[in-house]
Design an enzyme around this catalytic site. Structure first.
Site, short mmCIF file in Angstrom:
data_model
loop_
_atom_site.label_atom_id
_atom_site.label_comp_id
_atom_site.label_asym_id
_atom_site.label_seq_id
_atom_site.Cartn_x
_atom_site.Cartn_y
_atom_site.Cartn_z
N ASP A 1 0.84 -1.20 0.00
CA ASP A 1 0.00 0.00 0.00
C ASP A 1 0.88 1.25 0.00
O ASP A 1 0.61 2.22 -0.71
CB ASP A 1 -0.92 -0.02 1.23
N HIS B 1 -4.66 -3.31 6.55
CA HIS B 1 -4.45 -3.60 5.13
C HIS B 1 -5.79 -4.04 4.55
O HIS B 1 -6.08 -5.22 4.44
CB HIS B 1 -3.39 -4.69 4.93
#
Ligand code: NAX
Length: 328
Positions: free
Chosen positions: A159, A187
């Site tokens: 990410d 996440h």
């Protein structure tokens, strides 16, 4: 010559495993002068496929590889492990409720946590990649009472890297010009990529870009939903980029962050930034000498606060759910 470092990879026959193992074996995880001993853990049905990957690893004739073991027994797989990459997990299939998903993964990460507790090396470092990564890491960590909780981490580096890529395109700069990117929280789609503390060529990134519409309607959703966009385009989920982020995560953990920079890792909260103690949540962290530390003292405005709270709230719910299921 140096003693080989034992690296255990679960889900070794999967697509991330296929992208990851060759990079570990070539020295990109720990360094070009560090020999590695690979332990591949798979479920019995996938052992043959893992053997195929191991045949290809042999055929690369990597000078750093001092041995490859293929195992379907977690206790043996984690014996003496210095680094553990927990990639294998139970994916969500159609019609599966969140409780079913957490329970199925509990069946994987509880015994793996116990096996790490029983046999891993004293300096064990664990990275959980398999989803739901933060909560899977929490399950494994809670079954390894003799291992410092700080050794269990989950991956938000993909990410983080996605956020760097999007910001570099927007600002027309190289990713090398960007520092201090942060992913906060889980996440998952609730994660919060934060550019208010990031810098482009030493100047505040949010001020440099100065485009709140882009931030809210483009940047944040693009980063958070990038996994789905990759599936849509490629017909398969991110594998090479996920493997690359796993390499980055461990490499940074072992070798340290650059002066003046930090990275994003999901680590056990000590209560910093109002994140409940014990949750495994993504933070800005610096690393040195194989240890991480949460960056302190960042000012969090109302915009960021609401987003961090939403993602951390989701992590608390996941923790409550696995507690109810008796998994932690
Ligand atoms: P694959 O389905 O290709 O491979 C998973 C492998 O794990 C399979 O070979 C399976 O046999 C094995 N496995 C299952 N249970 C196991 C167990 N108990 N012990 C050992 N091995 C076991 O999935 P892949 O695309 O490689 O993705 C792996 C995981 O990474 C998934 O959970 C996925 O959701 C997750 N991801 C996490 C990311 C992150 O940023 N944290 C990003 C990429 C990826 O989506």
């Amino acid at each position: 010559t140096r003693t080989p470092v034992t690296v255990t990879v679960t889900g070794a026959a999967g697509q991330i495993g296929y992208a990851l193992l060759f990079r570990i074996a070539s020295g990109q995880l720990l360094g070009a002068d560090v020999p590695v001993r690979l332990r591949l853990l798979e479920i019995p049905q996938a052992v043959k496929a893992a053997e195929g990957t191991a045949m290809e690893l042999d055929d690369c004739a990597f000078p750093l590889v001092s041995g490859i073991d293929i195992l379907d027994d977690a206790v043996k797989a984690f014996e003496g492990a210095n680094v553990a990459l927990l990639v294998g997990a139970r994916p969500r299939t159609k019609g599966m409720e969140r409780g079913d998903l957490l329970e199925a993964n509990g069946g994987i990460f509880k015994p793996q946590g116990e096996a790490i507790n029983a046999g891993a090396a004293d300096d064990i470092k664990v990275l959980v990649v398999g989803n739901p990564a933060n909560t899977n890491a929490l399950i494994a960590q809670s079954h390894a009472p003799d291992v410092p909780a700080s050794r269990f981490t989950a991956m938000t580096r993909l990410d983080h890297n996605r956020a760097l890529a999007q910001l570099s395109k927007k600002a027309g700069v190289s990713v090398a010009d960007i520092r201090r990117m942060t992913i906060w929280g889980n996440h998952s789609a609730t994660q919060y990529p934060d550019i208010f503390h990031a810098e482009i060529a030493g100047k505040n990134a949010a001020e440099t870009v100065n485009d709140q519409g882009w931030l809210e309607n483009d940047f944040i959703p693009t980063v958070a939903k990038r996994g789905a966009a990759i599936i849509e385009a490629r017909g398969a989920s991110s594998a090479a980029s996920a493997a690359s982020a796993a390499i980055d995560h461990v490499h940074t953990w072992v070798n340290g962050t650059a002066d003046g920079d930090w990275t994003s890792m999901a680590v056990v909260s000590d209560g910093s930034y109002g994140v409940p103690e014990g949750l495994i949540s993504s933070f800005p962290v610096t690393t040195a000498n194989g240890e991480w530390e949460i960056v302190q003292g960042l000012e969090i405005d109302a915009f960021s606060r609401a987003r961090i709270d939403a993602s951390v709230g989701e992590l608390s719910e996941e923790r409550d759910a696995v507690r109810k299921l008796g998994l932690i």
